[in-house]
Design a protein around this motif. Structure first.
Motif, mmCIF file in Angstrom:
data_model
loop_
_atom_site.group_PDB
_atom_site.id
_atom_site.type_symbol
_atom_site.label_atom_id
_atom_site.label_comp_id
_atom_site.label_asym_id
_atom_site.label_seq_id
_atom_site.Cartn_x
_atom_site.Cartn_y
_atom_site.Cartn_z
ATOM 1 N N ASP A 23 7.985 -14.136 44.638
ATOM 2 C CA ASP A 23 7.858 -12.836 45.293
ATOM 3 C C ASP A 23 7.565 -11.817 44.211
ATOM 4 O OD1 ASP A 23 7.988 -10.531 46.677
ATOM 5 O OD2 ASP A 23 10.136 -10.618 47.110
ATOM 6 N N PHE A 24 6.271 -11.613 43.968
ATOM 7 C CA PHE A 24 5.837 -10.616 42.979
ATOM 8 C C PHE A 24 5.351 -9.349 43.679
ATOM 9 C CE2 PHE A 24 4.670 -14.397 40.060
ATOM 10 C CZ PHE A 24 5.908 -14.360 39.444
ATOM 11 N N ASN A 25 5.917 -9.067 44.832
ATOM 12 C CA ASN A 25 5.523 -7.885 45.597
ATOM 13 C C ASN A 25 6.193 -6.653 44.985
ATOM 14 O OD1 ASN A 25 4.460 -6.261 47.593
ATOM 15 N ND2 ASN A 25 6.089 -6.746 49.053
ATOM 16 N N VAL A 26 5.703 -6.257 43.805
ATOM 17 C CA VAL A 26 6.330 -5.175 43.036
ATOM 18 C C VAL A 26 5.679 -3.829 43.374
ATOM 19 C CG1 VAL A 26 7.044 -6.613 41.098
ATOM 20 C CG2 VAL A 26 4.734 -5.646 41.119
ATOM 21 N N PRO A 27 6.447 -2.732 43.229
ATOM 22 C CA PRO A 27 5.825 -1.425 43.466
ATOM 23 C C PRO A 27 4.887 -1.035 42.318
ATOM 24 C CG PRO A 27 8.140 -1.184 42.834
ATOM 25 C CD PRO A 27 7.880 -2.652 42.941
ATOM 26 N N LEU A 28 3.724 -0.493 42.661
ATOM 27 C CA LEU A 28 2.734 -0.096 41.660
ATOM 28 C C LEU A 28 2.406 1.386 41.818
ATOM 29 C CD1 LEU A 28 0.093 -2.977 42.045
ATOM 30 C CD2 LEU A 28 1.559 -2.614 40.067
ATOM 31 N N LYS A 29 2.198 2.051 40.685
ATOM 32 C CA LYS A 29 1.712 3.434 40.725
ATOM 33 C C LYS A 29 0.598 3.536 39.688
ATOM 34 C CE LYS A 29 3.584 7.983 41.491
ATOM 35 N NZ LYS A 29 4.724 8.871 41.368
ATOM 36 N N ASN A 30 -0.589 3.891 40.152
ATOM 37 C CA ASN A 30 -1.772 3.951 39.283
ATOM 38 C C ASN A 30 -1.934 2.679 38.454
ATOM 39 O OD1 ASN A 30 -2.123 6.599 40.185
ATOM 40 N ND2 ASN A 30 -0.748 7.379 38.585
ATOM 41 N N GLY A 31 -1.748 1.533 39.087
ATOM 42 C CA GLY A 31 -1.952 0.259 38.416
ATOM 43 C C GLY A 31 -0.806 -0.168 37.515
ATOM 44 N N GLU A 32 0.244 0.652 37.421
ATOM 45 C CA GLU A 32 1.391 0.311 36.576
ATOM 46 C C GLU A 32 2.570 -0.143 37.442
ATOM 47 O OE1 GLU A 32 1.728 0.337 33.194
ATOM 48 O OE2 GLU A 32 -0.411 0.839 33.051
ATOM 49 N N ILE A 33 3.277 -1.161 36.989
ATOM 50 C CA ILE A 33 4.458 -1.634 37.721
ATOM 51 C C ILE A 33 5.610 -0.661 37.474
ATOM 52 C CG2 ILE A 33 6.151 -3.508 37.862
ATOM 53 C CD1 ILE A 33 3.824 -5.384 36.899
ATOM 54 N N THR A 34 6.186 -0.116 38.552
ATOM 55 C CA THR A 34 7.268 0.866 38.362
ATOM 56 C C THR A 34 8.656 0.221 38.412
ATOM 57 O OG1 THR A 34 7.174 1.384 40.722
ATOM 58 C CG2 THR A 34 5.937 2.827 39.241
ATOM 59 N N ASP A 35 8.740 -1.000 38.932
ATOM 60 C CA ASP A 35 10.036 -1.697 38.972
ATOM 61 C C ASP A 35 9.753 -3.197 38.909
ATOM 62 O OD1 ASP A 35 12.440 -2.887 39.543
ATOM 63 O OD2 ASP A 35 12.845 -1.737 41.365
ATOM 64 N N LYS A 80 0.078 -9.710 33.442
ATOM 65 C CA LYS A 80 0.291 -9.082 32.132
ATOM 66 C C LYS A 80 1.804 -8.958 31.841
ATOM 67 C CE LYS A 80 -1.189 -4.909 29.736
ATOM 68 N NZ LYS A 80 -0.380 -3.741 30.099
ATOM 69 N N ARG A 81 2.550 -8.419 32.803
ATOM 70 C CA ARG A 81 3.991 -8.227 32.607
ATOM 71 C C ARG A 81 4.700 -9.577 32.428
ATOM 72 N NH1 ARG A 81 7.414 -3.847 33.881
ATOM 73 N NH2 ARG A 81 5.528 -2.682 33.450
ATOM 74 N N LEU A 82 4.252 -10.547 33.197
ATOM 75 C CA LEU A 82 4.843 -11.879 33.133
ATOM 76 C C LEU A 82 4.613 -12.503 31.749
ATOM 77 C CD1 LEU A 82 6.359 -13.589 35.192
ATOM 78 C CD2 LEU A 82 4.170 -14.443 36.015
ATOM 79 N N SER A 83 3.412 -12.324 31.211
ATOM 80 C CA SER A 83 3.105 -12.837 29.861
ATOM 81 C C SER A 83 4.077 -12.240 28.854
ATOM 82 C CB SER A 83 1.690 -12.445 29.423
ATOM 83 O OG SER A 83 0.744 -13.071 30.217
ATOM 84 N N GLU A 84 4.310 -10.925 28.983
ATOM 85 C CA GLU A 84 5.229 -10.251 28.050
ATOM 86 C C GLU A 84 6.643 -10.821 28.185
ATOM 87 O OE1 GLU A 84 2.733 -6.114 28.646
ATOM 88 O OE2 GLU A 84 4.844 -6.150 29.263
ATOM 89 N N LYS A 85 7.075 -11.003 29.422
ATOM 90 C CA LYS A 85 8.450 -11.454 29.668
ATOM 91 C C LYS A 85 8.657 -12.896 29.211
ATOM 92 C CE LYS A 85 10.152 -7.891 31.929
ATOM 93 N NZ LYS A 85 11.216 -7.102 31.306
#
Ligand code: AMP
Length: 411
Positions: A23-35, A80-85
């Motif tokens: 479940d990667f249904n994350v909130p996005l704002k201007n292409g950035e993950i906010t949570d 991208k975020r997943l790669s970092e994590k």
């Protein structure tokens, strides 16, 4: 409640292709993950499969995708975020078709421990179609990419979608295993234990806008809990059902009889239903919703003026609810106590969140707005469990079986 389903601990994925529904249904704002809570919550399962030498193929939906595939709802920021994590490359398959030649080619090139992420499953409209209809085509294409399947998308487990449940039939047909991931296991253990085997007293707190959305939850929880606390917009239908004036507050007149029935049922079963004894009222709903200039006052819930609207629980109610939480051993909470999007009307929700943070009881937050409120207030680490699935946890509290759980193989 022990979950009698195969988990990632029961399968040997070395060298095998494993499709994992997250479940990667994350909130996005201007292409950035906010949570990124949901991404973090998916890591234990993904890390386990990497460690065991699986070829890990991740998939998820993101957003509602009402107007067809679009870059605004692409899973690229998640990769991208997943790669970092994970501290390793997550190859993103950007193809709007999700499956198909690009995905197949990438999977063929995978080595043990590699991770790829497919594009947003809802880009394929068929994702939401019933399995016996066109959904099967997409489900089979997903299954064709893999040997085994792991469902770790608790937030979507109440949907019988192609990537959640439909795919399992085809994995079984080819001799593979369908298992659940650690997140699913954790969610079901917490929610299942709370509802089926709670340490008592068990206090359930329900809030939010409408009674109609929570009819079955109220009914089921009245069977299981000792005290049911009601706040938010839904409280006014209960108050009106008891014969009180509720002014311009949110009311569902078609549910008055239902509320009476529930009050009666509680009495018969010796359960307590707590309703607001006082209410924060204003001349109308705030416009915009977060307008801080709203003029409010607190009145007894039995004396709401006919030209006023109830928008939060009052100070006496906050104390009453906090006291009930203090003596509880298990607390489940779903739904805000007022229009918490407005700073002036968030005090009731805050008071309940604080009471939960301070109690020694097992505290379970049923996702959605209450989870957001707890996170915003910085109380997240004080809760025993915050569910990642609002809708799914509600269905669980209704006592329903979730398709994503049912579809996994029994142990
Ligand atoms: P739900 O989606 O049912 O959990 O409801 C959440 C929504 O209920 C939030 O957006 C709140 O603003 C709203 N809400 C809570 N209390 C009230 C109230 N007293 N009157 C109107 N809306 C409310």
């Amino acid at each position: 409640m022990a979950l009698n389903k195969k988990s990632v601990d029961d399968i040997n994925v070395k060298g095998r292709r494993v499709l994992v529904r997250c479940d990667f249904n994350v909130p996005l704002k201007n292409g950035e993950i906010t949570d990124d809570t949901r991404i973090v919550a998916a890591l234990p399962t993904i890390k386990k499969l990497i460690k065991d030498g699986g070829k890990v193929i991740l998939c998820s939906h993101l957003g509602k995708v009402k107007n067809g595939p679009n870059e605004g709802e692409s899973l690229a920021p998640v990769a991208k975020r997943l790669s970092e994590k994970l501290g390793k490359d997550v190859k993103f398959i950007s193809d709007y078709n999700v499956t198909g030649a690009t995905a197949t080619g990438a999977v063929e090139a995978m080595k043990e421990g590699d991770v790829i992420l497919l594009q947003n499953t809802r880009f394929r409209g068929k994702e939401e179609t019933k399995p016996q209809e066109a959904g099967d085509t997409f489900a089979k294409e997903l299954a064709d990419l893999a040997d085994d399947y792991v469902c770790d998308a608790f937030g979507s487990a109440h949907r019988a979608h192609a990537s959640v449940a439909g795919v399992t039939k085809f994995i079984t047909e080819k001799g593979g295993t369908n298992a659940v991931g650690y997140l699913m296991q954790k969610e079901i253990d917490f929610l299942g234990n709370a509802v089926e085997n709670p340490v008592r007293p068990f206090v359930a707190i329900l809030g939010g806008a409408k009674v109609a959305d929570k009819l079955n939850v109220i009914n089921n929880l009245l069977e299981k809990c000792d005290t049911l606390i009601i706040g938010g917009g839904m409280a006014f239908t209960f108050l009106k059902a008891q014969g009180y004036e509720v002014g311009k507050s949110l009311v569902d007149d078609t549910k008055l009889d239902y509320c009476k029935e529930m009050l009666e049922k509680a009495k018969e079963k010796g359960k307590q239903i707590l309703l607001p004894v006082d209410t924060v009222v204003a001349a109308g709903f705030p416009d915009p919703i977060d307008n801080p200039d709203i003029k409010t006052r607190i009145v007894d819930s039995t004396a709401i003026p006919s030209d006023m609207e109830g928008l939060d629980i009052g100070t006496k109610t906050r104390e009453l609810y906090a006291d009930a939480v203090k003596t509880a051993k298990t607390v489940v909470w779903n739904g805000p106590m007022g229009v918490f999007e407005n700073p002036v009307l968030a005090e009731g929700t805050k008071a309940v969140a604080k009471a939960l943070a301070e109690t020694e009881a097992t505290t379970i937050i049923g996702g959605g707005d209450s989870a957001a409120a707890v996170n915003q207030l910085g109380f997240a680490d004080k809760m025993s469990h915050i569910s990642t699935g609002g809708g799914a946890s509600l269905e669980f509290l209704e006592g329903k079986e979730l398709p994503g759980v049912v579809a996994a193989d029994d142990k």
